[in-house]
Design an enzyme around this catalytic site. Structure first.
Site, PDB file in Angstrom:
ATOM      1  N   ASN A  15      40.293 102.324 106.824  1.00  0.00           N
ATOM      2  CA  ASN A  15      39.720 101.481 105.764  1.00  0.00           C
ATOM      3  C   ASN A  15      40.679 101.267 104.602  1.00  0.00           C
ATOM      4  OD1 ASN A  15      38.869 104.365 105.860  1.00  0.00           O
ATOM      5  ND2 ASN A  15      38.291 103.950 103.739  1.00  0.00           N
ATOM      6  N   CYS A  59      34.473 104.992  98.264  1.00  0.00           N
ATOM      7  CA  CYS A  59      33.753 106.263  98.094  1.00  0.00           C
ATOM      8  C   CYS A  59      34.583 107.241  97.279  1.00  0.00           C
ATOM      9  CB  CYS A  59      33.442 106.872  99.450  1.00  0.00           C
ATOM     10  SG  CYS A  59      32.632 105.747 100.563  1.00  0.00           S
ATOM     11  N   THR A  70      10.299 105.863 112.311  1.00  0.00           N
ATOM     12  CA  THR A  70      10.078 104.431 112.572  1.00  0.00           C
ATOM     13  C   THR A  70      11.361 103.677 112.235  1.00  0.00           C
ATOM     14  OG1 THR A  70       7.756 104.681 112.078  1.00  0.00           O
ATOM     15  CG2 THR A  70       8.638 102.437 111.975  1.00  0.00           C
ATOM     16  N   SER A  94      28.808 100.445 111.122  1.00  0.00           N
ATOM     17  CA  SER A  94      27.966 100.327 109.927  1.00  0.00           C
ATOM     18  C   SER A  94      27.805  98.840 109.620  1.00  0.00           C
ATOM     19  CB  SER A  94      28.646 101.053 108.765  1.00  0.00           C
ATOM     20  OG  SER A  94      27.814 101.067 107.647  1.00  0.00           O
ATOM     21  N   ALA A  95      26.551  98.380 109.509  1.00  0.00           N
ATOM     22  CA  ALA A  95      26.289  96.939 109.434  1.00  0.00           C
ATOM     23  C   ALA A  95      26.921  96.252 108.230  1.00  0.00           C
ATOM     24  CB  ALA A  95      24.770  96.702 109.402  1.00  0.00           C
ATOM     25  N   HIS A  96      26.942  96.959 107.088  1.00  0.00           N
ATOM     26  CA  HIS A  96      27.382  96.262 105.864  1.00  0.00           C
ATOM     27  C   HIS A  96      28.885  95.991 105.839  1.00  0.00           C
ATOM     28  CE1 HIS A  96      29.076  99.688 103.355  1.00  0.00           C
ATOM     29  NE2 HIS A  96      28.450 100.379 104.277  1.00  0.00           N
ATOM     30  N   GLN A 138      35.486  99.665 110.771  1.00  0.00           N
ATOM     31  CA  GLN A 138      36.268  98.570 110.177  1.00  0.00           C
ATOM     32  C   GLN A 138      36.655  97.489 111.183  1.00  0.00           C
ATOM     33  OE1 GLN A 138      36.856  97.932 107.051  1.00  0.00           O
ATOM     34  NE2 GLN A 138      36.076  99.828 106.158  1.00  0.00           N
TER      35      GLN A 138
END
Ligand code: PLP
Length: 384
Positions: free
Chosen positions: A151, A326, A239, A199-201, A179
Site C-alpha cells: 500500500n 493507519c 447476520t 477490502s471493499a473500500h 491493493q
C-alpha cells in the site's frame, strides 16, 4: 468558488463508485434476513449470493469459497487465529507458526501475533526468497502472509513463486490482495495462495466490508473466528452486512472491467513522475525499477519533511499521504521503508501519491504546483 480538492490518496480509500452506491441503496430497502426462508428472506439471500458470485468472478474463484467479513483486518485475524483446514493436502486444522513479510500492512502483522517471525525484503521491497526458504526450513510448517501489492510503495510480489517455496516446505500462504482490484489482474488459482483477502473500500465499495476467498471448497477456516448462527458456511457468524456486501459485489463488477482505467493510470503516473523529476532532479522515487501498482508513486525530496509537506499539500487542496493512512498521525518511520533499508532522509520525507480511475492531470498538476511552492520556500529558508 473554491477549486475542488485533488484527492490523491486512493490507496487509503477510494470514492464509492456510483454502481456500488446504487447497490447499497437497493439492499437498504430489502427487508428480509438472508437466513429466513420466506419471500423477503429469499430476496435478501439473492442479493447476498449475487454479490458473492461477483466477488468470486473478480478473483477467478468460485462463489462457494467466498467468506464475507468486516474488512481485511478481520480477514487476516480470522486466518491467523482460526487457522485453516483442508489446505496443504491435510484434512485437519493446521497449527502453524505465523510468519509475515516485513512489509505487510500493520493489520496483518498484528493479526499474526507477537510470536510471528518476519521475512526480510530487499531495497526494492521484494521478499528475500533465500531468507524465506531458510526460515521455513528452521521449524514446523508455517502460515505465511505475503501481500500481493504494498500500500505504501505499490511493489508487487511474485506470489506464484513465493507460494511454490512455501508449499515445498509444507506451509500455507495467505495473501493480502487488498491493493490489487482494479489495478492488477487477479486469479486466485494462478497465484497459488491458500487464501486471499480483500477490502471493499479499496476498490470503490463501502467501508467496513471485506472477504476471504479460498482457492477450492476443501480449504476453509478451521473454525469460526466469530461464532454465531452458522452464517457463511459456519465460518463467520452474524447476520450478514447486506448493504455493504451488495456494494462490494457491485464494485467488484466494475473492477473487473479495469483495462481502460489501468491504461489511463499508467499514462498519468508516467507524466506525473516525469514532471516530478524535472521539478526536483534529486527526488528519490521508490521501487521504480521493479513491478509496481500502476497508480502509486512513493517519493522523497531531500530536505522536505513529509509531516510538514502533508499539511502544506492539504492547505493547497491536495490530499496525499505519508506511508499508510493507519500509521500517519503518529510520528513514526514507516516499517515498510525501514525494512527496505531506506536512509533516514527518505523515511522522513516519503510521500505517497496514489491515483484512481477518475483522477485527471489537473489533480496531479495541483500537487506538483504545491510541491514547487514548498521547494521554493525551503530554498528561501535555507538561504536566509
Ligand atoms: N492491507 C492493506 C494492504 C491495506 O492497504 C489495508 C488498509 O489500509 C488493510 C490491509 C486493512 O484494511 P481494512 O482497514 O479495510 O480492514
Amino acid at each position: 468558488m473554491a477549486a475542488p480538492r485533488a484527492y490523491l490518496d486512493w490507496n487509503a480509500t477510494t470514492p464509492v463508485h456510483p454502481a456500488a452506491k446504487a447497490a447499497v441503496l437497493v439492499a437498504l430497502d430489502c427487508l428480509g434476513n438472508p437466513s429466513s426462508i420466506h419471500t423477503e428472506g429469499r430476496a435478501a439471500r439473492a442479493i447476498l449470493e449475487t454479490a458473492r458470485a461477483d466477488l468470486a468472478a473478480l478473483v477467478g474463484g468460485e462463489a462457494e469459497n467466498v467468506v464475507f467479513t468486516s474488512g481485511a483486518t478481520e480477514a487476516a485475524n480470522a486466518l491467523f487465529r482460526a487457522g485453516l483446514s483442508g489446505c496443504c493436502g491435510k484434512d485437519i486444522a493446521c497449527a502453524m507458526r505465523p510468519m509475515v513479510s516485513a512489509v505487510e500492512h500493520a493489520a496483518v502483522i498484528a493479526a499474526a501475533g507477537v510470536g510471528a517471525s518476519f521475512v526480510q525484503v530487499d531495497a526494492n521491497g521484494l521478499v528475500d526468497t533465500a531468507a524465506l526458504t531458510a526460515m521455513l526450513a528452521e521449524g514446523g510448517p508455517a502460515m505465511v502472509a505475503i501481500q500481493l501489492a504494498n500500500n505504501e510503495t505499490g511493489v508487487v510480489q511474485d506470489i506464484p513463486a513465493l507460494a511454490g517455496i512455501v508449499h515445498a516446505a509444507g506451509g500455507a500462504l495467505i495473501v493480502d490482495a487488498v491493493q490489487a482490484p482494479g489495478k492488477l489482474p487477479l486469479d486466485i488459482k494462478a497465484l497459488g495462495a491458500d487464501a486471499i483477502f480483500l477490502s471493499a473500500h479499496k476498490f470503490g465499495g463501502p467501508k467496513g466490508v471485506g472477504a476471504i476467498v479460498f482457492p477450492d471448497s476443501r480449504t476453509r477456516l478451521a473454525e469460526a473466528f466469530i461464532g454465531g448462527g452458522g452464517q457463511e458456511r459456519g465460518q463467520r457468524g452474524g447476520t450478514e452486512n447486506l448493504t455493504g456486501i451488495a456494494g462490494m459485489g457491485a464494485a467488484a463488477r466494475v473492477a473487473r472491467e479495469m483495462d481502460e482505467a489501468v491504461q489511463r493510470m499508467i499514462q498519468l503516473r508516467g507524466e506525473f513522475e516525469n514532471h516530478l523529476n524535472r521539478l526536483a532532479p534529486d527526488v528519490a522515487i521508490l521501487s521504480q525499477r521493479v513491478s509496481r501498482l500502476v497508480n502509486t508513486t512513493c517519493f522523497a525530496v531531500p530536505g522536505l519533511a513529509a509531516e510538514r509537506a502533508l499539511i502544506a499539500f492539504d492547505l493547497d487542496g491536495v490530499a496525499v499521504s505519508s506511508g499508510s493512512a493507519c500509521s500517519s498521525g503518529k510520528v513514526k518511520a514507516s516499517h515498510v521503508l525501514t525494512a527496505m533499508g531506506m536512509p533516514d532522509g527518505v523515511k522522513a520525507g516519503a510521500i505517497r501519491v496514489s491515483i484512481g480511475p477518475t483522477t485527471v492531470f489537473d489533480d496531479l498538476e495541483r500537487c506538483l504546483n504545491s510541491l514547487a511552492r514548498q521547494i521554493q520556500r525551503r530554498a528561501k529558508t535555507k538561504a536566509a
